[in-house]
Scaffold this active site. Sequence first.
Site, PDB file in Angstrom:
ATOM      1  N   HIS A 189       0.815  -1.107  -0.049  1.00 33.63           N
ATOM      2  CA  HIS A 189       0.014  -0.036   0.033  1.00 33.63           C
ATOM      3  C   HIS A 189       0.872   1.137   0.040  1.00 33.63           C
ATOM      4  O   HIS A 189       1.838   1.203   0.765  1.00 33.63           O
ATOM      5  CB  HIS A 189      -0.595  -0.081   1.152  1.00 33.63           C
ATOM      6  CG  HIS A 189      -1.849   1.166   1.501  1.00 33.63           C
ATOM      7  ND1 HIS A 189      -2.069   2.047   0.317  1.00 33.63           N
ATOM      8  CD2 HIS A 189      -2.614   1.481   2.152  1.00 33.63           C
ATOM      9  CE1 HIS A 189      -2.870   3.198   0.743  1.00 33.63           C
ATOM     10  NE2 HIS A 189      -3.238   2.498   1.894  1.00 33.63           N
ATOM     11  N   ASP A 190       0.790   1.946  -0.999  1.00 27.80           N
ATOM     12  CA  ASP A 190       1.749   3.090  -1.298  1.00 27.80           C
ATOM     13  C   ASP A 190       1.793   4.070   0.219  1.00 27.80           C
ATOM     14  O   ASP A 190       2.985   4.626   0.594  1.00 27.80           O
ATOM     15  CB  ASP A 190       1.509   3.911  -2.241  1.00 27.80           C
ATOM     16  CG  ASP A 190      -0.082   4.573  -2.544  1.00 27.80           C
ATOM     17  OD1 ASP A 190      -0.771   4.302  -1.517  1.00 27.80           O
ATOM     18  OD2 ASP A 190      -0.462   5.154  -3.434  1.00 27.80           O
ATOM     19  N   THR A 212      -3.343  12.621  -4.042  1.00 34.01           N
ATOM     20  CA  THR A 212      -4.702  12.443  -4.484  1.00 34.01           C
ATOM     21  C   THR A 212      -5.396  12.432  -3.189  1.00 34.01           C
ATOM     22  O   THR A 212      -6.617  13.101  -3.126  1.00 34.01           O
ATOM     23  CB  THR A 212      -4.726  11.188  -5.558  1.00 34.01           C
ATOM     24  OG1 THR A 212      -4.146  11.325  -6.444  1.00 34.01           O
ATOM     25  CG2 THR A 212      -6.473  11.368  -5.789  1.00 34.01           C
ATOM     26  N   GLY A 357       3.617  14.212  -2.682  1.00 29.56           N
ATOM     27  CA  GLY A 357       3.712  15.371  -3.658  1.00 29.56           C
ATOM     28  C   GLY A 357       3.088  16.484  -2.925  1.00 29.56           C
ATOM     29  O   GLY A 357       3.554  17.839  -3.331  1.00 29.56           O
TER      30      GLY A 357
END
Length: 432
Positions: A189-190, A212, A357
């Site tokens: 799982h990232d 996201t 990010g």
Amino acid sequence: MRAAGTLYWDVLGLYRDILDGLARIPGGRLDSLGVDTWAVDYGLLGPDGRLLGNPVHYRDDRTASVISDVHAKVSPERLYALNGLQFLPFNTLYQLAADPLADTAEALLLMPDLISYWLTGERGAERTNASTTGLYDAATGEWSREIVEALGLRPELLPALRSPGDPAGRLLPDLGVLPGTPVTAVGSHDTASAIAAVPATGPNFAYISCGTWSLAGVELSEPVLTDAGRAANFTNETGVDGTVRYLRNIMGLWLLQESLRTWNLGTADLPALLDAAADVPALRSVIDPDHPDFFPPGDMPSRITAFCERTGQPVPASPAEIVRCVVDSLALGHRKALRQASALSGLPIEVVHIVGGGSGNALLCQLTADATGLPVTAGPTEATALGNIGVQARAQGLLTDLRPLIAATQPLRHYTPAGPSTPWDGAESRLG
């Protein structure tokens, strides 16, 4: 991609890109390979080991009609007592209830496990991703037989579990790339990989894995399976080394991504928009980022303005005003989630680490510091990749502890809270 009304992943395209990338490895040699992806989505295999259908995207609306049926079989209270999982309509157990292929499939493989299977021919279920399915027992770290049987699923549908650092096979010779290369299970799982790379120097930290989605919470040694945690919609997901990621999902930068798409802009246009948004008055209009209106793809700016109008707030008229509304609202969401995480877990928070990010979004990082009243350390941006590599390096005996290495080698940015928290106290009451 959408076809015949269903939203699918182009999983074969992703797999092709992986093989293309492996073929371009300088020198044609790797010591290890690890696969991580997003959570909850899966592929179903038939008796011959072939994929039965293209995996459906979690943003598809197919689960809406089955959630009440699932809860009739296992109450939400009992589900949480066992799996400790935040209610999200796309959790794997709801997807399976809506999947006509589930009754005939031989095996379910979550997305990283599916890719690993295609690479190695070996099946398994890595724990950090398995813990997001709703079929996993948060206390024992095994599949929950009670939930599986109550939902009428066959236990053999779920493969054997493995942990980050375990061997996951070797690249098959017929792939034509790097044959025999070891594949290592990582935090597949990232978010698990990203949190493994948080450059924390002490135990009293919070994290926000910001992309996201914003996944905001704390790292614990044991799950918190209380009614209060369930009411606050907090989740207990397994982390690397058996830790617990006690967190809540917040809609995250999806709101900006879809807005840019609607405006026919790209990510290269975002810095100028953020600069303009910084000049817009703070907290003029805020939204609840987790409102169902904001979940599907589509015209996000129109939904944001409609929410503000419906809640009696000034309606943002320009892209800069909409962007300011989004980043203010995400900072509020971060504030609320972290305050609840600390209260529910009993862990005091001294610093907030933003990775992923979103750590490069200086305005959001500063607003998060302002909203929470806590110092923020931002970075690394590529935390998921570093956590993935770190688990592999440790399995190869190349290092023992990743976090000090991250703290010493990665560029980090620090943000100090500016001003009193009073404006944020008032803004939170306007989320609707």
